[in-house]
Design a protein around this motif. Sequence first.
Motif, mmCIF file in Angstrom:
data_model
loop_
_atom_site.group_PDB
_atom_site.id
_atom_site.type_symbol
_atom_site.label_atom_id
_atom_site.label_comp_id
_atom_site.label_asym_id
_atom_site.label_seq_id
_atom_site.Cartn_x
_atom_site.Cartn_y
_atom_site.Cartn_z
ATOM 1 N N MET A 214 -30.367 35.271 19.990
ATOM 2 C CA MET A 214 -31.060 36.023 18.968
ATOM 3 C C MET A 214 -32.452 35.951 19.061
ATOM 4 O O MET A 214 -33.072 36.927 18.740
ATOM 5 C CB MET A 214 -30.493 35.540 17.703
ATOM 6 C CG MET A 214 -29.080 35.604 17.106
ATOM 7 S SD MET A 214 -28.517 34.834 15.583
ATOM 8 C CE MET A 214 -29.595 36.067 14.556
ATOM 9 N N SER A 215 -33.140 34.970 19.617
ATOM 10 C CA SER A 215 -34.496 34.841 19.688
ATOM 11 C C SER A 215 -34.886 35.322 20.710
ATOM 12 O O SER A 215 -36.152 35.751 20.934
ATOM 13 C CB SER A 215 -34.969 32.884 19.323
ATOM 14 O OG SER A 215 -34.281 32.486 20.440
ATOM 15 N N GLY A 216 -34.107 35.251 21.844
ATOM 16 C CA GLY A 216 -34.591 35.677 23.247
ATOM 17 C C GLY A 216 -34.529 37.058 23.475
ATOM 18 O O GLY A 216 -35.253 37.621 24.361
ATOM 19 N N CYS A 217 -33.193 37.798 23.000
ATOM 20 C CA CYS A 217 -32.845 39.116 23.136
ATOM 21 C C CYS A 217 -33.126 39.856 22.028
ATOM 22 O O CYS A 217 -32.575 41.170 21.921
ATOM 23 C CB CYS A 217 -31.421 39.024 23.938
ATOM 24 S SG CYS A 217 -31.291 38.408 25.355
ATOM 25 N N ASP A 235 -30.945 40.454 36.628
ATOM 26 C CA ASP A 235 -31.371 39.182 36.308
ATOM 27 C C ASP A 235 -32.086 38.920 34.980
ATOM 28 O O ASP A 235 -32.368 37.981 34.098
ATOM 29 C CB ASP A 235 -32.279 38.693 37.522
ATOM 30 C CG ASP A 235 -31.414 38.131 38.890
ATOM 31 O OD1 ASP A 235 -30.149 37.943 38.512
ATOM 32 O OD2 ASP A 235 -31.959 38.045 39.823
ATOM 33 N N ASP A 236 -32.900 40.160 34.647
ATOM 34 C CA ASP A 236 -33.630 40.223 33.369
ATOM 35 C C ASP A 236 -33.151 41.414 32.400
ATOM 36 O O ASP A 236 -34.120 41.818 31.719
ATOM 37 C CB ASP A 236 -35.144 40.649 33.729
ATOM 38 C CG ASP A 236 -35.344 41.891 34.773
ATOM 39 O OD1 ASP A 236 -34.190 42.437 34.877
ATOM 40 O OD2 ASP A 236 -36.547 42.225 34.977
ATOM 41 N N VAL A 237 -32.024 41.738 32.447
ATOM 42 C CA VAL A 237 -31.399 42.783 31.738
ATOM 43 C C VAL A 237 -29.979 42.264 31.014
ATOM 44 O O VAL A 237 -29.211 42.112 32.072
ATOM 45 C CB VAL A 237 -31.388 43.898 32.295
ATOM 46 C CG1 VAL A 237 -30.860 45.158 31.256
ATOM 47 C CG2 VAL A 237 -32.651 44.635 32.823
ATOM 48 N N TYR A 238 -29.902 42.292 29.828
ATOM 49 C CA TYR A 238 -28.627 42.206 29.207
ATOM 50 C C TYR A 238 -28.085 43.520 28.434
ATOM 51 O O TYR A 238 -29.036 44.137 27.745
ATOM 52 C CB TYR A 238 -28.358 40.826 28.170
ATOM 53 C CG TYR A 238 -27.138 40.696 27.558
ATOM 54 C CD1 TYR A 238 -26.271 39.931 28.157
ATOM 55 C CD2 TYR A 238 -26.908 41.178 26.198
ATOM 56 C CE1 TYR A 238 -25.053 39.744 27.463
ATOM 57 C CE2 TYR A 238 -25.630 41.080 25.861
ATOM 58 C CZ TYR A 238 -24.787 40.073 26.444
ATOM 59 O OH TYR A 238 -23.454 39.816 25.866
ATOM 60 N N LEU A 267 -33.971 40.213 29.260
ATOM 61 C CA LEU A 267 -32.994 38.955 29.153
ATOM 62 C C LEU A 267 -34.116 37.838 29.779
ATOM 63 O O LEU A 267 -34.179 37.722 31.095
ATOM 64 C CB LEU A 267 -32.039 39.118 30.114
ATOM 65 C CG LEU A 267 -30.939 37.698 30.207
ATOM 66 C CD1 LEU A 267 -30.237 37.214 29.081
ATOM 67 C CD2 LEU A 267 -29.706 38.155 31.374
ATOM 68 N N PRO A 268 -34.476 37.146 28.849
ATOM 69 C CA PRO A 268 -35.556 36.084 29.517
ATOM 70 C C PRO A 268 -34.809 34.950 30.269
ATOM 71 O O PRO A 268 -33.559 34.789 30.164
ATOM 72 C CB PRO A 268 -36.094 35.429 28.162
ATOM 73 C CG PRO A 268 -35.866 36.421 27.133
ATOM 74 C CD PRO A 268 -34.513 37.074 27.482
ATOM 75 N N ARG A 273 -29.875 31.479 31.855
ATOM 76 C CA ARG A 273 -29.460 30.203 32.128
ATOM 77 C C ARG A 273 -28.713 29.728 31.198
ATOM 78 O O ARG A 273 -27.692 28.976 31.587
ATOM 79 C CB ARG A 273 -30.731 29.375 32.169
ATOM 80 C CG ARG A 273 -31.480 29.670 33.569
ATOM 81 C CD ARG A 273 -32.337 28.128 34.001
ATOM 82 N NE ARG A 273 -33.442 28.045 33.019
ATOM 83 C CZ ARG A 273 -34.884 28.847 33.042
ATOM 84 N NH1 ARG A 273 -35.073 29.585 33.867
ATOM 85 N NH2 ARG A 273 -35.646 28.309 32.138
ATOM 86 N N SER A 274 -29.063 29.933 29.731
ATOM 87 C CA SER A 274 -28.081 29.350 28.555
ATOM 88 C C SER A 274 -26.970 29.999 28.761
ATOM 89 O O SER A 274 -25.770 29.281 28.409
ATOM 90 C CB SER A 274 -28.614 29.636 27.514
ATOM 91 O OG SER A 274 -28.042 29.238 26.509
ATOM 92 N N ILE A 275 -26.787 31.204 29.067
ATOM 93 C CA ILE A 275 -25.343 32.022 29.100
ATOM 94 C C ILE A 275 -24.624 31.436 30.248
ATOM 95 O O ILE A 275 -23.500 31.077 30.103
ATOM 96 C CB ILE A 275 -25.584 33.541 29.351
ATOM 97 C CG1 ILE A 275 -26.141 34.250 28.076
ATOM 98 C CG2 ILE A 275 -24.487 34.299 29.610
ATOM 99 C CD1 ILE A 275 -26.851 35.665 28.130
ATOM 100 N N GLU A 276 -25.295 31.474 31.520
ATOM 101 C CA GLU A 276 -24.485 31.013 32.498
ATOM 102 C C GLU A 276 -24.057 29.520 32.379
ATOM 103 O O GLU A 276 -22.845 29.371 32.939
ATOM 104 C CB GLU A 276 -25.365 31.263 33.909
ATOM 105 C CG GLU A 276 -25.670 32.666 34.063
ATOM 106 C CD GLU A 276 -26.752 32.505 35.367
ATOM 107 O OE1 GLU A 276 -26.892 34.038 35.542
ATOM 108 O OE2 GLU A 276 -27.586 31.793 35.361
ATOM 109 N N TRP A 277 -24.925 28.680 31.795
ATOM 110 C CA TRP A 277 -24.487 27.298 31.836
ATOM 111 C C TRP A 277 -23.244 27.065 30.808
ATOM 112 O O TRP A 277 -22.356 26.512 31.099
ATOM 113 C CB TRP A 277 -25.578 26.692 31.059
ATOM 114 C CG TRP A 277 -25.241 25.073 30.871
ATOM 115 C CD1 TRP A 277 -25.374 24.066 31.734
ATOM 116 C CD2 TRP A 277 -24.719 24.491 29.728
ATOM 117 N NE1 TRP A 277 -24.806 22.886 31.149
ATOM 118 C CE2 TRP A 277 -24.521 23.181 29.921
ATOM 119 C CE3 TRP A 277 -24.490 25.026 28.464
ATOM 120 C CZ2 TRP A 277 -23.905 22.307 28.879
ATOM 121 C CZ3 TRP A 277 -23.916 24.174 27.333
ATOM 122 C CH2 TRP A 277 -23.608 22.748 27.560
#
Length: 384
Positions: A214-217, A235-238, A267-268, A273-277
Amino acid sequence: MATTGLTRGMGSFFKECEHPESRWSRCPHEYKIRYRNAAGRQAEESGFVTQDKAKARLAEVYHARKNSPQSQRKAERVQKYGGMNFSGYVAEWLKGQRDLGPASVRNLDSLLRIHLLPAFGSRRMGTFDHKVVEAFIQDMERNGVGLATQTNAFISLKAILLDAHRLGLYEDSPLAGVKAPQYDPRRAVIPSVSQLQEIRDAGDDAFRLVTDLMSGCGLRNGEAYAVNINNIVADDVYRVTEQVNQATWSYARLKHRKVGEYRDVPLPARTRRSIEWYADTYGTVDGYLLRNPTDIGRVMPHYVIDRKWRRIKKSGLADIPEGMVLYGLRHFFASNCLSNGIPVTDVAEWMGHRSIDITFGIYRHLMPGSISRAAQLLDLGLAA
Protein backbone atom coordinates in the motif's frame (compact mmCIF):
# COMPACT_ATOMS: atom_id res chain seq x y z
CA MET A 1 -35.84 46.45 -21.00
CA ALA A 2 -38.73 45.18 -18.91
CA THR A 3 -40.48 41.84 -19.33
CA THR A 4 -43.94 40.71 -18.33
CA GLY A 5 -44.60 37.10 -17.43
CA LEU A 6 -47.77 35.12 -17.98
CA THR A 7 -48.91 31.77 -16.64
CA ARG A 8 -45.92 29.68 -15.58
CA GLY A 9 -44.45 27.98 -18.62
CA MET A 10 -46.04 30.28 -21.21
CA GLY A 11 -43.11 32.69 -21.51
CA SER A 12 -43.06 36.49 -21.50
CA PHE A 13 -43.54 39.51 -23.74
CA PHE A 14 -41.46 42.69 -23.66
CA LYS A 15 -40.26 45.75 -25.54
CA GLU A 16 -36.65 46.74 -26.08
CA CYS A 17 -37.09 50.48 -25.76
CA GLU A 18 -36.61 53.27 -23.27
CA HIS A 19 -40.29 53.55 -22.38
CA PRO A 20 -41.65 52.11 -19.10
CA GLU A 21 -44.22 49.34 -19.24
CA SER A 22 -46.99 51.77 -18.37
CA ARG A 23 -46.48 53.47 -21.78
CA TRP A 24 -46.07 50.34 -23.95
CA SER A 25 -49.62 50.62 -25.30
CA ARG A 26 -48.88 54.11 -26.65
CA CYS A 27 -45.26 53.84 -27.80
CA PRO A 28 -44.58 52.81 -31.45
CA HIS A 29 -42.05 50.07 -30.74
CA GLU A 30 -42.94 46.44 -31.49
CA TYR A 31 -43.47 43.72 -28.92
CA LYS A 32 -41.21 40.69 -28.65
CA ILE A 33 -41.89 37.36 -26.98
CA ARG A 34 -39.61 34.85 -25.30
CA TYR A 35 -40.52 31.21 -24.58
CA ARG A 36 -39.12 27.70 -24.46
CA ASN A 37 -39.70 25.58 -27.53
CA ALA A 38 -40.59 21.88 -27.69
CA ALA A 39 -36.90 20.98 -27.23
CA GLY A 40 -36.71 23.07 -24.05
CA ARG A 41 -34.49 25.73 -25.63
CA GLN A 42 -35.18 29.43 -25.24
CA ALA A 43 -36.56 31.10 -28.35
CA GLU A 44 -37.58 34.65 -29.27
CA GLU A 45 -39.94 36.15 -31.85
CA SER A 46 -40.54 39.78 -32.77
CA GLY A 47 -42.86 41.90 -34.91
CA PHE A 48 -45.98 42.00 -32.75
CA VAL A 49 -47.80 45.31 -33.08
CA THR A 50 -50.06 44.91 -30.05
CA GLN A 51 -49.82 43.27 -26.67
CA ASP A 52 -52.83 41.07 -27.47
CA LYS A 53 -51.09 39.66 -30.55
CA ALA A 54 -47.97 38.89 -28.52
CA LYS A 55 -50.07 37.10 -25.88
CA ALA A 56 -52.02 35.21 -28.52
CA ARG A 57 -48.81 33.91 -30.09
CA LEU A 58 -47.47 32.85 -26.69
CA ALA A 59 -50.72 30.99 -25.98
CA GLU A 60 -50.53 29.30 -29.40
CA VAL A 61 -46.96 28.11 -28.79
CA TYR A 62 -47.79 27.01 -25.25
CA HIS A 63 -50.79 24.89 -26.25
CA ALA A 64 -48.95 23.38 -29.21
CA ARG A 65 -46.13 22.38 -26.90
CA LYS A 66 -48.49 21.02 -24.27
CA ASN A 67 -50.40 18.96 -26.81
CA SER A 68 -47.36 17.52 -28.56
CA PRO A 69 -46.82 13.75 -28.12
CA GLN A 70 -43.53 14.45 -26.33
CA SER A 71 -45.24 16.75 -23.81
CA GLN A 72 -48.04 14.27 -23.28
CA ARG A 73 -45.56 11.51 -22.53
CA LYS A 74 -43.78 13.82 -20.12
CA ALA A 75 -47.09 14.65 -18.43
CA GLU A 76 -47.81 10.94 -18.06
CA ARG A 77 -44.40 10.38 -16.47
CA VAL A 78 -44.89 13.30 -14.11
CA GLN A 79 -48.29 11.97 -13.11
CA LYS A 80 -46.92 8.46 -12.56
CA TYR A 81 -43.71 9.29 -10.72
CA GLY A 82 -44.31 12.75 -9.24
CA GLY A 83 -46.62 11.42 -6.54
CA MET A 84 -44.57 8.27 -5.92
CA ASN A 85 -42.66 8.25 -2.66
CA PHE A 86 -38.87 8.13 -2.64
CA SER A 87 -38.62 4.55 -1.43
CA GLY A 88 -40.88 3.28 -4.22
CA TYR A 89 -39.00 5.25 -6.86
CA VAL A 90 -35.64 3.97 -5.60
CA ALA A 91 -36.90 0.38 -5.79
CA GLU A 92 -37.62 0.88 -9.51
CA TRP A 93 -34.40 2.82 -10.09
CA LEU A 94 -32.30 0.04 -8.57
CA LYS A 95 -33.56 -2.43 -11.19
CA GLY A 96 -31.71 -0.43 -13.84
CA GLN A 97 -28.36 -0.37 -12.02
CA ARG A 98 -27.16 -3.65 -13.54
CA ASP A 99 -23.55 -2.53 -14.03
CA LEU A 100 -22.79 -2.22 -10.31
CA GLY A 101 -20.36 -4.72 -8.82
CA PRO A 102 -21.16 -6.61 -5.58
CA ALA A 103 -19.15 -4.21 -3.41
CA SER A 104 -20.88 -1.17 -4.97
CA VAL A 105 -24.29 -2.76 -4.43
CA ARG A 106 -23.42 -3.45 -0.80
CA ASN A 107 -22.24 0.13 -0.27
CA LEU A 108 -25.33 1.58 -1.96
CA ASP A 109 -27.65 -0.61 0.12
CA SER A 110 -25.93 0.64 3.27
CA LEU A 111 -26.25 4.31 2.24
CA LEU A 112 -29.92 3.86 1.40
CA ARG A 113 -30.73 2.00 4.60
CA ILE A 114 -28.82 4.23 7.01
CA HIS A 115 -29.07 7.70 5.42
CA LEU A 116 -31.31 8.21 2.39
CA LEU A 117 -34.43 6.18 3.19
CA PRO A 118 -34.73 7.44 6.80
CA ALA A 119 -34.48 11.00 5.47
CA PHE A 120 -36.67 10.73 2.37
CA GLY A 121 -38.48 7.38 2.38
CA SER A 122 -42.01 8.82 2.43
CA ARG A 123 -41.30 12.07 0.55
CA ARG A 124 -43.08 12.42 -2.80
CA MET A 125 -40.62 12.61 -5.68
CA GLY A 126 -42.19 15.73 -7.15
CA THR A 127 -41.42 17.76 -4.02
CA PHE A 128 -37.62 17.69 -4.21
CA ASP A 129 -35.78 20.94 -4.80
CA HIS A 130 -32.38 22.42 -3.94
CA LYS A 131 -33.55 23.45 -0.45
CA VAL A 132 -34.45 19.84 0.41
CA VAL A 133 -31.04 18.61 -0.74
CA GLU A 134 -29.20 21.39 1.09
CA ALA A 135 -31.08 20.57 4.31
CA PHE A 136 -30.10 16.91 3.97
CA ILE A 137 -26.40 17.81 3.71
CA GLN A 138 -26.67 20.17 6.68
CA ASP A 139 -28.35 17.44 8.77
CA MET A 140 -25.50 15.04 8.02
CA GLU A 141 -22.97 17.69 9.05
CA ARG A 142 -24.82 18.40 12.32
CA ASN A 143 -25.08 14.69 13.09
CA GLY A 144 -21.32 14.22 12.70
CA VAL A 145 -21.52 11.92 9.68
CA GLY A 146 -18.04 11.29 8.28
CA LEU A 147 -17.13 13.34 5.23
CA ALA A 148 -16.53 10.30 3.03
CA THR A 149 -20.00 9.00 3.93
CA GLN A 150 -21.52 12.44 3.34
CA THR A 151 -19.95 12.52 -0.11
CA ASN A 152 -21.10 9.00 -1.01
CA ALA A 153 -24.64 9.68 0.24
CA PHE A 154 -24.81 12.88 -1.80
CA ILE A 155 -23.51 11.12 -4.94
CA SER A 156 -26.16 8.41 -4.56
CA LEU A 157 -28.94 10.96 -4.02
CA LYS A 158 -27.66 12.95 -6.99
CA ALA A 159 -27.85 9.91 -9.28
CA ILE A 160 -31.45 9.23 -8.22
CA LEU A 161 -32.62 12.84 -8.61
CA LEU A 162 -30.89 13.30 -11.97
CA ASP A 163 -32.73 10.21 -13.20
CA ALA A 164 -36.00 11.80 -12.06
CA HIS A 165 -35.02 15.10 -13.69
CA ARG A 166 -34.42 13.34 -17.01
CA LEU A 167 -37.94 11.91 -16.78
CA GLY A 168 -39.21 15.49 -16.55
CA LEU A 169 -40.31 15.59 -12.91
CA TYR A 170 -38.63 18.96 -12.37
CA GLU A 171 -38.50 22.09 -14.48
CA ASP A 172 -35.21 22.98 -12.81
CA SER A 173 -32.72 20.47 -11.47
CA PRO A 174 -33.15 19.99 -7.69
CA LEU A 175 -29.35 19.93 -7.53
CA ALA A 176 -28.82 23.33 -9.15
CA GLY A 177 -26.63 25.49 -6.94
CA VAL A 178 -26.19 22.81 -4.28
CA LYS A 179 -22.66 22.71 -2.87
CA ALA A 180 -21.55 19.11 -2.48
CA PRO A 181 -19.80 18.01 0.74
CA GLN A 182 -16.24 19.24 0.46
CA TYR A 183 -13.26 17.01 1.06
CA ASP A 184 -10.94 18.35 3.75
CA PRO A 185 -7.36 17.36 2.84
CA ARG A 186 -6.42 17.46 6.51
CA ARG A 187 -8.49 14.29 6.92
CA ALA A 188 -5.98 12.38 4.77
CA VAL A 189 -3.76 11.55 7.72
CA ILE A 190 -0.36 10.43 6.46
CA PRO A 191 2.40 8.83 8.52
CA SER A 192 5.99 10.06 8.36
CA VAL A 193 8.74 7.73 7.17
CA SER A 194 9.71 6.88 10.75
CA GLN A 195 6.08 6.31 11.75
CA LEU A 196 5.57 4.07 8.70
CA GLN A 197 8.57 1.99 9.75
CA GLU A 198 7.21 1.60 13.30
CA ILE A 199 3.80 0.58 11.98
CA ARG A 200 5.41 -1.95 9.65
CA ASP A 201 7.59 -3.44 12.41
CA ALA A 202 4.64 -3.74 14.83
CA GLY A 203 2.77 -6.17 12.59
CA ASP A 204 3.29 -9.79 11.59
CA ASP A 205 4.66 -10.89 8.21
CA ALA A 206 1.31 -10.65 6.41
CA PHE A 207 0.65 -7.17 7.77
CA ARG A 208 4.16 -6.03 6.78
CA LEU A 209 3.56 -7.25 3.24
CA VAL A 210 0.29 -5.31 3.02
CA THR A 211 2.03 -2.23 4.44
CA ASP A 212 4.76 -2.44 1.79
CA LEU A 213 2.26 -2.88 -1.05
CA MET A 214 0.00 0.00 0.00
CA SER A 215 2.76 2.46 0.88
CA GLY A 216 5.18 1.39 -1.87
CA CYS A 217 2.82 0.78 -4.82
CA GLY A 218 -0.29 2.73 -3.83
CA LEU A 219 -2.54 -0.33 -3.79
CA ARG A 220 -5.99 -0.26 -2.22
CA ASN A 221 -6.59 -2.64 0.68
CA GLY A 222 -8.35 -5.26 -1.42
CA GLU A 223 -5.74 -5.01 -4.17
CA ALA A 224 -2.97 -5.68 -1.67
CA TYR A 225 -4.80 -8.76 -0.35
CA ALA A 226 -4.84 -10.13 -3.92
CA VAL A 227 -1.05 -9.79 -4.38
CA ASN A 228 0.32 -12.37 -6.83
CA ILE A 229 3.98 -13.20 -7.50
CA ASN A 230 3.20 -13.58 -11.21
CA ASN A 231 2.17 -9.92 -11.40
CA ILE A 232 5.78 -8.76 -11.15
CA VAL A 233 6.10 -8.04 -14.87
CA ALA A 234 9.48 -6.30 -14.56
CA ASP A 235 11.96 -5.65 -11.76
CA ASP A 236 10.34 -2.26 -11.20
CA VAL A 237 6.76 -2.82 -12.38
CA TYR A 238 3.86 -4.56 -10.64
CA ARG A 239 0.65 -5.24 -12.60
CA VAL A 240 -2.55 -4.79 -10.57
CA THR A 241 -5.16 -7.09 -12.09
CA GLU A 242 -7.78 -7.77 -9.40
CA GLN A 243 -8.85 -7.21 -5.83
CA VAL A 244 -10.43 -9.19 -3.00
CA ASN A 245 -14.09 -8.19 -2.93
CA GLN A 246 -15.14 -7.32 0.61
CA ALA A 247 -18.74 -8.44 0.07
CA THR A 248 -18.18 -11.76 -1.72
CA TRP A 249 -14.76 -12.84 -0.34
CA SER A 250 -13.61 -13.61 -3.86
CA TYR A 251 -11.27 -12.13 -6.47
CA ALA A 252 -12.99 -9.48 -8.56
CA ARG A 253 -12.30 -6.83 -11.21
CA LEU A 254 -10.59 -3.61 -10.24
CA LYS A 255 -12.57 -0.57 -9.19
CA HIS A 256 -13.53 1.63 -12.19
CA ARG A 257 -12.28 -1.04 -14.62
CA LYS A 258 -13.87 -3.83 -16.65
CA VAL A 259 -13.05 -7.49 -16.25
CA GLY A 260 -9.58 -8.17 -17.67
CA GLU A 261 -8.38 -4.56 -17.43
CA TYR A 262 -5.34 -3.76 -15.30
CA ARG A 263 -2.97 -0.97 -14.35
CA ASP A 264 0.82 -1.05 -14.02
CA VAL A 265 2.36 0.66 -11.00
CA PRO A 266 5.94 1.38 -9.90
CA LEU A 267 7.51 -1.42 -7.88
CA PRO A 268 10.18 -0.13 -5.46
CA ALA A 269 13.03 -2.56 -4.83
CA ARG A 270 12.10 -2.87 -1.16
CA THR A 271 8.52 -3.84 -2.01
CA ARG A 272 9.71 -6.36 -4.61
CA ARG A 273 12.01 -7.96 -2.03
CA SER A 274 9.13 -8.08 0.44
CA ILE A 275 6.94 -9.93 -2.08
CA GLU A 276 9.68 -12.37 -3.01
CA TRP A 277 10.66 -13.03 0.63
CA TYR A 278 7.07 -13.77 1.60
CA ALA A 279 6.63 -16.12 -1.37
CA ASP A 280 9.87 -17.99 -0.54
CA THR A 281 8.95 -18.24 3.15
CA TYR A 282 5.26 -19.18 2.99
CA GLY A 283 4.78 -20.38 -0.56
CA THR A 284 1.97 -19.43 -2.92
CA VAL A 285 -1.32 -20.83 -4.22
CA ASP A 286 -1.58 -20.22 -7.96
CA GLY A 287 0.83 -17.34 -7.37
CA TYR A 288 -1.28 -15.72 -4.63
CA LEU A 289 0.61 -14.93 -1.43
CA LEU A 290 -2.06 -13.95 1.10
CA ARG A 291 -4.69 -16.57 1.89
CA ASN A 292 -7.27 -17.17 4.60
CA PRO A 293 -5.30 -18.19 7.74
CA THR A 294 -7.81 -20.96 8.52
CA ASP A 295 -8.15 -22.26 4.95
CA ILE A 296 -5.45 -21.58 2.33
CA GLY A 297 -7.92 -22.59 -0.36
CA ARG A 298 -9.78 -19.32 0.23
CA VAL A 299 -8.85 -15.65 -0.27
CA MET A 300 -7.56 -13.36 2.46
CA PRO A 301 -10.69 -11.66 3.94
CA HIS A 302 -10.55 -7.97 4.75
CA TYR A 303 -11.33 -8.43 8.42
CA VAL A 304 -8.08 -10.34 9.09
CA ILE A 305 -5.83 -7.37 8.30
CA ASP A 306 -8.34 -4.94 9.85
CA ARG A 307 -8.06 -6.82 13.15
CA LYS A 308 -4.27 -6.75 12.98
CA TRP A 309 -4.41 -2.99 12.42
CA ARG A 310 -6.69 -2.46 15.41
CA ARG A 311 -4.41 -4.55 17.63
CA ILE A 312 -1.37 -2.50 16.57
CA LYS A 313 -3.20 0.76 17.35
CA LYS A 314 -4.31 -0.56 20.73
CA SER A 315 -0.89 -1.95 21.65
CA GLY A 316 0.92 1.38 21.53
CA LEU A 317 3.92 -0.30 19.87
CA ALA A 318 3.93 2.22 17.03
CA ASP A 319 3.67 5.99 16.85
CA ILE A 320 0.48 6.28 14.80
CA PRO A 321 -0.73 9.78 13.83
CA GLU A 322 -4.01 10.84 15.41
CA GLY A 323 -6.92 9.96 13.12
CA MET A 324 -4.94 7.70 10.78
CA VAL A 325 -6.75 4.73 9.28
CA LEU A 326 -5.25 1.79 7.40
CA TYR A 327 -5.90 3.63 4.12
CA GLY A 328 -3.32 6.17 5.28
CA LEU A 329 -0.68 3.73 3.99
CA ARG A 330 -1.97 4.42 0.47
CA HIS A 331 -2.00 8.14 1.20
CA PHE A 332 1.71 7.79 2.04
CA PHE A 333 2.34 6.54 -1.51
CA ALA A 334 0.65 9.60 -3.03
CA SER A 335 2.51 11.93 -0.68
CA ASN A 336 5.84 10.29 -1.49
CA CYS A 337 5.22 10.63 -5.22
CA LEU A 338 3.99 14.22 -5.23
CA SER A 339 6.58 15.55 -2.78
CA ASN A 340 9.27 14.17 -5.10
CA GLY A 341 7.90 15.99 -8.12
CA ILE A 342 6.16 13.08 -9.89
CA PRO A 343 3.33 14.50 -12.06
CA VAL A 344 -0.15 14.23 -10.58
CA THR A 345 -1.36 12.69 -13.87
CA ASP A 346 0.94 9.72 -13.32
CA VAL A 347 -0.06 9.42 -9.67
CA ALA A 348 -3.76 9.40 -10.62
CA GLU A 349 -3.17 6.59 -13.12
CA TRP A 350 -1.12 4.49 -10.69
CA MET A 351 -3.68 4.88 -7.92
CA GLY A 352 -6.53 3.90 -10.22
CA HIS A 353 -8.56 7.06 -9.72
CA ARG A 354 -11.46 7.50 -12.11
CA SER A 355 -10.49 11.14 -12.69
CA ILE A 356 -7.45 13.29 -12.05
CA ASP A 357 -9.81 15.68 -10.26
CA ILE A 358 -10.12 13.11 -7.46
CA THR A 359 -6.35 12.93 -7.03
CA PHE A 360 -5.99 16.70 -7.19
CA GLY A 361 -8.83 17.31 -4.76
CA ILE A 362 -7.41 14.94 -2.14
CA TYR A 363 -3.71 15.65 -2.46
CA ARG A 364 -3.29 19.17 -3.86
CA HIS A 365 -2.04 20.38 -0.48
CA LEU A 366 0.89 17.94 -0.82
CA MET A 367 2.02 19.26 -4.18
CA PRO A 368 5.12 21.43 -3.82
CA GLY A 369 4.18 23.85 -6.57
CA SER A 370 3.30 27.49 -5.89
CA ILE A 371 3.21 30.69 -7.91
CA SER A 372 6.43 31.90 -6.29
CA ARG A 373 8.18 28.61 -6.88
CA ALA A 374 6.98 28.54 -10.48
CA ALA A 375 8.27 32.08 -11.03
CA GLN A 376 11.71 31.08 -9.75
CA LEU A 377 11.87 28.03 -12.01
CA LEU A 378 10.67 29.96 -15.06
CA ASP A 379 13.24 32.67 -14.39
CA LEU A 380 16.01 30.06 -14.29
CA GLY A 381 14.83 28.73 -17.64
CA LEU A 382 14.79 32.18 -19.20
CA ALA A 383 18.26 32.94 -17.88
CA ALA A 384 19.75 29.72 -19.24
